[in-house]
Design a protein around this motif. Structure first.
Motif, PDB file in Angstrom:
ATOM      1  N   GLU A 135       0.825  -1.213   0.000  1.00 53.32           N
ATOM      2  CA  GLU A 135       0.000   0.000   0.000  1.00 53.32           C
ATOM      3  C   GLU A 135       0.859   1.264   0.000  1.00 53.32           C
ATOM      4  O   GLU A 135       0.672   2.158  -0.836  1.00 53.32           O
ATOM      5  CB  GLU A 135      -0.914   0.008   1.220  1.00 53.32           C
ATOM      6  CG  GLU A 135      -1.685   1.306   1.388  1.00 53.32           C
ATOM      7  CD  GLU A 135      -2.238   1.503   2.790  1.00 53.32           C
ATOM      8  OE1 GLU A 135      -2.932   2.514   2.973  1.00 53.32           O
ATOM      9  OE2 GLU A 135      -1.963   0.690   3.691  1.00 53.32           O
ATOM     10  N   HIS A 136       1.785   1.358   0.941  1.00 51.36           N
ATOM     11  CA  HIS A 136       2.615   2.560   1.040  1.00 51.36           C
ATOM     12  C   HIS A 136       3.460   2.756  -0.213  1.00 51.36           C
ATOM     13  O   HIS A 136       3.597   3.876  -0.709  1.00 51.36           O
ATOM     14  CB  HIS A 136       3.518   2.467   2.271  1.00 51.36           C
ATOM     15  CG  HIS A 136       2.817   2.773   3.550  1.00 51.36           C
ATOM     16  ND1 HIS A 136       3.393   3.535   4.540  1.00 51.36           N
ATOM     17  CD2 HIS A 136       1.592   2.419   4.022  1.00 51.36           C
ATOM     18  CE1 HIS A 136       2.561   3.644   5.565  1.00 51.36           C
ATOM     19  NE2 HIS A 136       1.458   2.952   5.268  1.00 51.36           N
ATOM     20  N   THR A 137       3.999   1.680  -0.734  1.00 55.27           N
ATOM     21  CA  THR A 137       4.871   1.782  -1.907  1.00 55.27           C
ATOM     22  C   THR A 137       4.066   2.146  -3.147  1.00 55.27           C
ATOM     23  O   THR A 137       4.465   3.021  -3.929  1.00 55.27           O
ATOM     24  CB  THR A 137       5.656   0.472  -2.100  1.00 55.27           C
ATOM     25  OG1 THR A 137       6.326   0.159  -0.875  1.00 55.27           O
ATOM     26  CG2 THR A 137       6.686   0.611  -3.200  1.00 55.27           C
ATOM     27  N   LEU A 138       2.916   1.490  -3.351  1.00 54.69           N
ATOM     28  CA  LEU A 138       2.078   1.833  -4.501  1.00 54.69           C
ATOM     29  C   LEU A 138       1.588   3.272  -4.427  1.00 54.69           C
ATOM     30  O   LEU A 138       1.503   3.961  -5.457  1.00 54.69           O
ATOM     31  CB  LEU A 138       0.877   0.890  -4.612  1.00 54.69           C
ATOM     32  CG  LEU A 138       1.137  -0.526  -5.093  1.00 54.69           C
ATOM     33  CD1 LEU A 138      -0.164  -1.312  -5.138  1.00 54.69           C
ATOM     34  CD2 LEU A 138       1.832  -0.545  -6.434  1.00 54.69           C
ATOM     35  N   ALA A 139       1.260   3.749  -3.226  1.00 52.98           N
ATOM     36  CA  ALA A 139       0.778   5.125  -3.078  1.00 52.98           C
ATOM     37  C   ALA A 139       1.782   6.113  -3.647  1.00 52.98           C
ATOM     38  O   ALA A 139       1.399   7.113  -4.271  1.00 52.98           O
ATOM     39  CB  ALA A 139       0.494   5.434  -1.613  1.00 52.98           C
ATOM     40  N   ALA A 140       3.060   5.841  -3.468  1.00 50.36           N
ATOM     41  CA  ALA A 140       4.101   6.736  -3.976  1.00 50.36           C
ATOM     42  C   ALA A 140       4.441   6.447  -5.440  1.00 50.36           C
ATOM     43  O   ALA A 140       4.546   7.377  -6.250  1.00 50.36           O
ATOM     44  CB  ALA A 140       5.351   6.615  -3.108  1.00 50.36           C
ATOM     45  N   LEU A 141       4.598   5.184  -5.793  1.00 53.54           N
ATOM     46  CA  LEU A 141       4.985   4.845  -7.168  1.00 53.54           C
ATOM     47  C   LEU A 141       3.902   5.203  -8.189  1.00 53.54           C
ATOM     48  O   LEU A 141       4.214   5.705  -9.269  1.00 53.54           O
ATOM     49  CB  LEU A 141       5.324   3.355  -7.280  1.00 53.54           C
ATOM     50  CG  LEU A 141       6.608   2.893  -6.604  1.00 53.54           C
ATOM     51  CD1 LEU A 141       6.708   1.371  -6.639  1.00 53.54           C
ATOM     52  CD2 LEU A 141       7.827   3.529  -7.250  1.00 53.54           C
ATOM     53  N   LEU A 142       2.652   4.938  -7.872  1.00 51.68           N
ATOM     54  CA  LEU A 142       1.582   5.188  -8.840  1.00 51.68           C
ATOM     55  C   LEU A 142       1.448   6.670  -9.173  1.00 51.68           C
ATOM     56  O   LEU A 142       1.085   7.021 -10.292  1.00 51.68           O
ATOM     57  CB  LEU A 142       0.252   4.646  -8.323  1.00 51.68           C
ATOM     58  CG  LEU A 142       0.125   3.126  -8.341  1.00 51.68           C
ATOM     59  CD1 LEU A 142      -1.141   2.699  -7.607  1.00 51.68           C
ATOM     60  CD2 LEU A 142       0.136   2.594  -9.761  1.00 51.68           C
ATOM     61  N   ARG A 143       1.760   7.525  -8.227  1.00 51.77           N
ATOM     62  CA  ARG A 143       1.664   8.966  -8.480  1.00 51.77           C
ATOM     63  C   ARG A 143       2.708   9.438  -9.491  1.00 51.77           C
ATOM     64  O   ARG A 143       2.578  10.515 -10.053  1.00 51.77           O
ATOM     65  CB  ARG A 143       1.770   9.727  -7.167  1.00 51.77           C
ATOM     66  CG  ARG A 143       0.482   9.672  -6.367  1.00 51.77           C
ATOM     67  CD  ARG A 143       0.592  10.354  -5.009  1.00 51.77           C
ATOM     68  NE  ARG A 143      -0.712  10.513  -4.402  1.00 51.77           N
ATOM     69  CZ  ARG A 143      -1.357   9.569  -3.716  1.00 51.77           C
ATOM     70  NH1 ARG A 143      -0.794   8.381  -3.551  1.00 51.77           N
ATOM     71  NH2 ARG A 143      -2.544   9.795  -3.210  1.00 51.77           N
ATOM     72  N   THR A 144       3.715   8.626  -9.735  1.00 51.28           N
ATOM     73  CA  THR A 144       4.711   8.968 -10.754  1.00 51.28           C
ATOM     74  C   THR A 144       4.348   8.362 -12.115  1.00 51.28           C
ATOM     75  O   THR A 144       5.028   8.634 -13.104  1.00 51.28           O
ATOM     76  CB  THR A 144       6.125   8.473 -10.358  1.00 51.28           C
ATOM     77  OG1 THR A 144       6.159   7.044 -10.410  1.00 51.28           O
ATOM     78  CG2 THR A 144       6.521   8.964  -8.971  1.00 51.28           C
ATOM     79  N   ARG A 145       3.296   7.559 -12.162  1.00 51.20           N
ATOM     80  CA  ARG A 145       2.968   6.826 -13.374  1.00 51.20           C
ATOM     81  C   ARG A 145       1.717   7.318 -14.102  1.00 51.20           C
ATOM     82  O   ARG A 145       1.567   7.072 -15.286  1.00 51.20           O
ATOM     83  CB  ARG A 145       2.852   5.346 -13.060  1.00 51.20           C
ATOM     84  CG  ARG A 145       4.250   4.747 -12.857  1.00 51.20           C
ATOM     85  CD  ARG A 145       4.190   3.432 -12.126  1.00 51.20           C
ATOM     86  NE  ARG A 145       5.445   2.722 -12.216  1.00 51.20           N
ATOM     87  CZ  ARG A 145       6.541   3.011 -11.515  1.00 51.20           C
ATOM     88  NH1 ARG A 145       6.549   4.029 -10.678  1.00 51.20           N
ATOM     89  NH2 ARG A 145       7.639   2.299 -11.639  1.00 51.20           N
ATOM     90  N   PHE A 146       0.790   7.938 -13.391  1.00 53.86           N
ATOM     91  CA  PHE A 146      -0.345   8.568 -14.068  1.00 53.86           C
ATOM     92  C   PHE A 146      -0.909   9.671 -13.182  1.00 53.86           C
ATOM     93  O   PHE A 146      -0.830   9.610 -11.964  1.00 53.86           O
ATOM     94  CB  PHE A 146      -1.410   7.555 -14.515  1.00 53.86           C
ATOM     95  CG  PHE A 146      -2.254   6.960 -13.429  1.00 53.86           C
ATOM     96  CD1 PHE A 146      -3.466   7.535 -13.067  1.00 53.86           C
ATOM     97  CD2 PHE A 146      -1.864   5.800 -12.784  1.00 53.86           C
ATOM     98  CE1 PHE A 146      -4.259   6.970 -12.077  1.00 53.86           C
ATOM     99  CE2 PHE A 146      -2.653   5.226 -11.798  1.00 53.86           C
ATOM    100  CZ  PHE A 146      -3.852   5.823 -11.447  1.00 53.86           C
TER     101      PHE A 146
END
Length: 163
Positions: free
Chosen positions: A62-73
């Protein structure tokens, strides 16, 4: 029967015995009073009622996706885990396609497996997380690796369209 009035919730109407995880599914799009759209996605990583991601691994995903996804779309509002621990709700401004979301999930999980180190995981200290002791990068990687090995379907009921 109780006289309590309850609203119908789409995800409780979904037949969880018929879906084929992992997948990305558009639950629906809501339009605000000024016409702006908010999309709600079902990001299902493991098969309901057959597996669940342990809380420490799910928390780190959850924490990692919250940050990574914001760089992807653009437009990510939130990604929050289901209580059943089989995946996440993803809420976004606008109407990103299932394909866009699936590709962003796939590349983020790939980074989690291949590149993310413990120091990259956000919110792992008491000041930034309400349960900072309940994380596991090892578990997060193992579950992400398992999801990627199966592929992420673009249809909750058909595994022939894999992102």
């Amino acid at each position: 029967m109780s006289d309590v009035e309850l609203a119908e919730v789409e995800s409780f109407s979904l037949d969880h015995t018929k879906v084929l995880a992992p997948y990305v599914r558009l639950i629906g799009v809501e339009h605000g009073p000024k016409g702006d759209a908010i999309s709600n996605f079902d990001i299902r990583l493991v098969q309901p009622n057959e597996a669940e991601i342990p809380t420490a691994g799910l928390h780190t995903i959850e924490h990692t996706l919250a940050a990574l996804l914001r760089t992807r779309f653009d437009g990510l509002i939130d990604i929050s885990p289901f209580g059943c621990r089989t995946g996440f709700h993803l809420i976004a401004w606008g109407e990103p396609s299932v394909e866009t979301v699936a590709e962003a999930i796939k590349s983020s999980l790939t980074d989690l497996v291949e590149r993310v180190t413990w120091s990259d995981v956000p919110g792992t200290e008491a000041v930034s997380c309400g349960n900072y002791r309940d994380h596991s990068l090892h578990s997060a990687r193992e579950w992400a690796r398992a999801v990627l090995a199966q592929g992420i379907s673009l249809d909750a009921f058909d595994r022939s369209r894999i992102a």
